[in-house]
Design a protein around this motif. Sequence first.
Motif, PDB file in Angstrom:
ATOM      1  N   LYS A 194       0.866  -1.252   0.063  1.00 13.91           N
ATOM      2  CA  LYS A 194      -0.149   0.008  -0.075  1.00 13.91           C
ATOM      3  C   LYS A 194       0.927   1.227  -0.177  1.00 13.91           C
ATOM      4  N   GLY A 245       1.561   5.368  -0.538  1.00 14.40           N
ATOM      5  CA  GLY A 245       1.161   6.914  -0.903  1.00 14.40           C
ATOM      6  C   GLY A 245       1.797   7.647  -1.529  1.00 14.40           C
ATOM      7  N   THR A 303      -1.214  -1.472  -4.278  1.00 13.95           N
ATOM      8  CA  THR A 303      -2.429  -0.464  -4.223  1.00 13.95           C
ATOM      9  C   THR A 303      -1.940   1.058  -4.074  1.00 13.95           C
ATOM     10  N   PHE A 334      -2.322   5.309  -3.398  1.00  5.85           N
ATOM     11  CA  PHE A 334      -3.413   6.499  -2.848  1.00  5.85           C
ATOM     12  C   PHE A 334      -2.688   7.613  -2.962  1.00  5.85           C
ATOM     13  N   LEU A 384      -4.322   9.714   3.850  1.00  6.04           N
ATOM     14  CA  LEU A 384      -3.449   8.400   3.368  1.00  6.04           C
ATOM     15  C   LEU A 384      -3.008   7.316   4.551  1.00  6.04           C
ATOM     16  N   LYS A 424      -5.516   4.927   5.122  1.00  7.37           N
ATOM     17  CA  LYS A 424      -5.795   3.588   4.300  1.00  7.37           C
ATOM     18  C   LYS A 424      -4.581   2.894   4.675  1.00  7.37           C
ATOM     19  N   LYS A 425      -3.729   2.989   5.765  1.00  4.91           N
ATOM     20  CA  LYS A 425      -2.923   2.007   6.134  1.00  4.91           C
ATOM     21  C   LYS A 425      -1.684   1.857   5.278  1.00  4.91           C
ATOM     22  N   ILE A 426      -1.317   2.781   4.473  1.00  3.75           N
ATOM     23  CA  ILE A 426       0.047   2.752   3.714  1.00  3.75           C
ATOM     24  C   ILE A 426       1.153   2.659   4.465  1.00  3.75           C
TER      25      ILE A 426
END
Lengths: 273, 273
Positions: free
Chosen positions: B119, B121, B145, B147, B179, B182-184
């Motif tokens: 993940k 950012g 993923t 963000f 961000l 979103k657990k980056i």
Amino acid sequence: MRAKTNSTAKNKPIGIFDSGFGGLTVMSAVNKVLPGENLIYFGDTAHVPYGSKSKNTVIKFSKDIAAFLTKSNIKMLVIACNTASAFALPVLKKQMTIPVVGVIEPGAKAAVTATKNKKIGIIGTEGTVGSNSYYKAVKKISKATVFQQACPLFVPLVEEGLNKGAITDEIVKLYVKPLTAKKIDTLILGCTHYPLLKNTLKKIAGKNIRLIDSANATASSVKKILEENAMTSGKNSGGKLLFYASDNPEKFQKIGSRFFTNKIKNVKKVYLE
Amino acid sequence: MRAKTNSTAKNKPIGIFDSGFGGLTVMSAVNKVLPGENLIYFGDTAHVPYGSKSKNTVIKFSKDIAAFLTKSNIKMLVIACNTASAFALPVLKKQMTIPVVGVIEPGAKAAVTATKNKKIGIIGTEGTVGSNSYYKAVKKISKATVFQQACPLFVPLVEEGLNKGAITDEIVKLYVKPLTAKKIDTLILGCTHYPLLKNTLKKIAGKNIRLIDSANATASSVKKILEENAMTSGKNSGGKLLFYASDNPEKFQKIGSRFFTNKIKNVKKVYLE
């Protein structure tokens, strides 16, 4: 007796320019006092902001815009940008054959009229404050003491839509507290973006400090000059509004609408070489 | 085996450009890994910032600068600006006969290597984020993923010298909290100004989030390309540094020194038409 309208000037538009959106507060004020005049606005969004740039560069940009607006057969030019007024007004006045008005002199006059304790504060961009233009304009007509403060974060804050809230409060305090500590009773908003921070500025500066928005003072000055020179359209409504931006016309339309009472439409893109 | 240095390229400089000061973090990183190379920097301070401007305008500015640096006989071009990398890299790669490197691909690679939970950012200017360039560069080499968050207030904050403090904390929270929610586990600093906010970013993002500074990744990439093409100077020290700015050379010298480990001297002004 009101002078008869000069027929050649009658239908010509008034040209207004700024580095970006800010000058729309001036256009809005002109449109309110002169609703029958056609207005053309040029926002130099390819080069925005002017406030951090040098004198020669701002003069170059301003001359290019004046030349572009001249091709649209304008009858008067309003420099609706404090930095450009500070740097380019004398050059454009000398060069052009039509009346040229800046925002600084009208703002300075309004502040001198408003102050009671003769202590005036000025906030503006680095360029405007560094040019000492408001300082000189006030000193020319008054013995008031003048305190200046550059506020480089205000423009990005307004353009980000952060007109209020905790962050805005803190940034406004950072810049305005050193002025209120000097016991000013009048504060000139020396940048056309700043009227959008009015509520926060009022809250931080306190009720006893009078805020001077150059936009209204400039609009009155525009009206007076047109009337004195018999250059009004003679109409009281229906003035057409035209918008140009040197970059990002879509963004201009979107953000610009925050600065202007009317919805902005059909912004045309023109990049000046 | 290390390739022999191509004698015609040996003493030629590397050209580096940015809209303003930010790219100096890249120049500093290049100077650290390649201390024997001559470097020429161009800061487009007459048009700064690029981040809020349109693709075509940024491409136009970038082409003008590339043409100017080409006259200085550079052996390689580094686009040390995220917005210009996002918009102008493909055009300049196609047009120029020397290697052209941007900051996005190296930054994306470093992030993909660093992330464990996949993940990532990305923070950057409106232009960089809007272009989706980091997003695409990450997606090209990974299934992570991604963000994104545009941070329009970071550049003016850094240029105002507000790298830390209460205001900076609040503005960093405003942009970074969505961000971290979103657990980056990895955050790309997608603007060359942002390394100066590293301490605040670390504090707000938390210890578990790895910050990726494209400057170091880009410098490694520059070194690799020079070596692979036998274009190094062959020296390990004494590289000359030259600076150009399209406006305000004095301000460039003053603010620029915050971005670069060495003291900046003798900045020359060149306005490109």
